[in-house]
Design a protein around this motif. Structure first.
Motif, PDB file in Angstrom:
ATOM      1  N   ILE A 142      31.191   5.420  15.078  1.00 61.26           N
ATOM      2  CA  ILE A 142      30.094   4.505  15.605  1.00 61.26           C
ATOM      3  C   ILE A 142      29.005   5.465  17.093  1.00 61.26           C
ATOM      4  O   ILE A 142      27.771   6.075  17.055  1.00 61.26           O
ATOM      5  N   LEU A 159      21.145   5.509  12.868  1.00 56.23           N
ATOM      6  CA  LEU A 159      21.690   4.108  12.974  1.00 56.23           C
ATOM      7  C   LEU A 159      20.331   3.537  13.358  1.00 56.23           C
ATOM      8  O   LEU A 159      20.001   2.546  12.515  1.00 56.23           O
ATOM      9  N   LEU A 192      33.746  -5.000  16.866  1.00 49.03           N
ATOM     10  CA  LEU A 192      34.033  -4.201  16.139  1.00 49.03           C
ATOM     11  C   LEU A 192      34.456  -5.814  15.417  1.00 49.03           C
ATOM     12  O   LEU A 192      35.563  -6.227  15.373  1.00 49.03           O
ATOM     13  N   ILE A 211      22.106  -4.834  16.542  1.00 54.90           N
ATOM     14  CA  ILE A 211      23.067  -4.672  15.486  1.00 54.90           C
ATOM     15  C   ILE A 211      24.357  -4.871  15.956  1.00 54.90           C
ATOM     16  O   ILE A 211      24.967  -5.544  16.385  1.00 54.90           O
ATOM     17  N   THR A 212      24.924  -5.336  14.549  1.00 52.83           N
ATOM     18  CA  THR A 212      26.404  -5.852  14.283  1.00 52.83           C
ATOM     19  C   THR A 212      27.564  -4.465  13.111  1.00 52.83           C
ATOM     20  O   THR A 212      26.586  -4.501  12.815  1.00 52.83           O
ATOM     21  N   CYS A 213      28.324  -4.621  13.455  1.00 54.13           N
ATOM     22  CA  CYS A 213      29.323  -3.632  12.736  1.00 54.13           C
ATOM     23  C   CYS A 213      30.556  -3.897  12.381  1.00 54.13           C
ATOM     24  O   CYS A 213      31.172  -4.452  13.948  1.00 54.13           O
ATOM     25  N   TYR A 249      30.603  -2.445   7.697  1.00 53.26           N
ATOM     26  CA  TYR A 249      28.921  -3.177   7.222  1.00 53.26           C
ATOM     27  C   TYR A 249      28.531  -2.795   8.236  1.00 53.26           C
ATOM     28  O   TYR A 249      29.104  -2.192   9.327  1.00 53.26           O
ATOM     29  N   TYR A 250      27.262  -2.570   8.420  1.00 46.10           N
ATOM     30  CA  TYR A 250      26.477  -2.826   9.278  1.00 46.10           C
ATOM     31  C   TYR A 250      25.267  -3.940   9.047  1.00 46.10           C
ATOM     32  O   TYR A 250      24.907  -4.040   7.647  1.00 46.10           O
ATOM     33  N   THR A 251      24.836  -4.578  10.353  1.00 44.61           N
ATOM     34  CA  THR A 251      23.432  -5.602  10.271  1.00 44.61           C
ATOM     35  C   THR A 251      22.458  -5.018  10.600  1.00 44.61           C
ATOM     36  O   THR A 251      23.038  -5.139  12.284  1.00 44.61           O
ATOM     37  N   GLU A 267      25.142   5.367   1.116  1.00 46.92           N
ATOM     38  CA  GLU A 267      24.550   3.238   2.202  1.00 46.92           C
ATOM     39  C   GLU A 267      24.567   3.069   0.069  1.00 46.92           C
ATOM     40  O   GLU A 267      23.832   2.546  -0.591  1.00 46.92           O
TER      41      GLU A 267
END
Length: 255
Positions: free
Chosen positions: A34, A41, A132, A203-205, A220-222, A249
């Motif tokens: 991260i 990111l 996470l 952002i979330t991971c 996973y990344y949003t 990706e």
């Protein structure tokens, strides 16, 4: 008998110690992933002003609003503000008005380029969750593409092994100009009224899943800015010269 019991206890303590060391190493590498990728990111394009859209010149608006089927108020807050080129095209792309159209296209490009290249001195806030998250059973169905790219990443993958865990994003050292906060992401109206602050997005991971020697992994990344600017991906990463980089990706959804 006593000697055997002692050996069993010693062996048990050794296994606990090894397990704790493995967990500590795992968590450290998750943080490294991260940290190394954080700026990439988010994208340093946010360092400059947003790409702004010029309003439709009044002379065109007045001309077009004379049409009986056109609601002038809708134009001012709709096409005029958000879709200036398409608006101008349907407005002036008529016989005898091609020169106006070309002039507007030229002016539009100069304006947007000059604004978007300017340095933005606002505070750049990135909103994060403080964990996470555990990959869900539903999400695990997306892993076929991961397996196709590198099947070794799934050799030891088990959902139950990777429970959601806390991570302190404030310890991220690779922040660039961004500020990280775990406050609640503000609603659209609040974001519009905020001065000298640019809310980049939320952002979330997920947990990072590594191969056995911690040289490759995926997560996973949003990213969420608003209902029309959000996406989710799986990122396959690799450690190169001690630094984690994105190798592949896999797009999952976009809005």
């Amino acid at each position: 008998m006593i000697k055997t019991i002692r050996l069993i206890i010693i062996f048990g303590l050794f296994c606990v110690k090894v397990s704790a060391q493995d967990t500590k190493k795992y968590h450290k590498e998750e943080y490294n992933v991260i940290n190394d990728l954080f700026i990439q990111l988010i994208d340093t394009g946010y360092y400059n002003n947003d790409w702004l859209i010029p309003l439709m010149p009044d002379e065109y608006l007045i001309e077009y609003a004379q049409e009986p089927e056109v609601n002038k108020n809708d134009l001012e807050w709709g096409d005029r503000e958000y879709y200036p080129f398409e608006y101008s095209k349907k407005l002036i792309e008529t016989e005898g008005n091609l020169e106006k159209l070309e002039k507007f296209k030229s002016d539009f490009q100069k304006f947007s380029d000059s604004i978007s290249s300017q340095y933005d001195s606002s505070r750049l806030l990135v909103f994060v969750t403080d964990s996470l998250y555990q990959i869900s059973t539903r999400q695990s169905k997306d892993l076929k593409e991961v397996k196709r790219i590198d099947s070794t990443l799934l050799d030891s993958f088990r959902l139950e092994k990777y429970a959601t865990r806390y991570i302190d994003f404030n310890k991220i050292t690779n922040q660039g100009r961004f500020e990280i906060t775990n406050e609640k992401y503000p609603d659209q109206e609040t974001r519009r009224q905020t001065k000298d602050i640019k809310e980049i997005g939320l952002i979330t991971c997920s947990r990072v899943i590594f191969n056995k020697d911690f040289t490759k992994g995926f997560f996973y990344y949003t990213f969420f800015k608003n209902g029309l600017n959000a996406y989710g991906v799986i990122l396959i990463v690799e450690k190169v010269n001690g630094i984690w980089i994105i190798k592949h990706e896999i797009g999952l959804w976009v809005s």
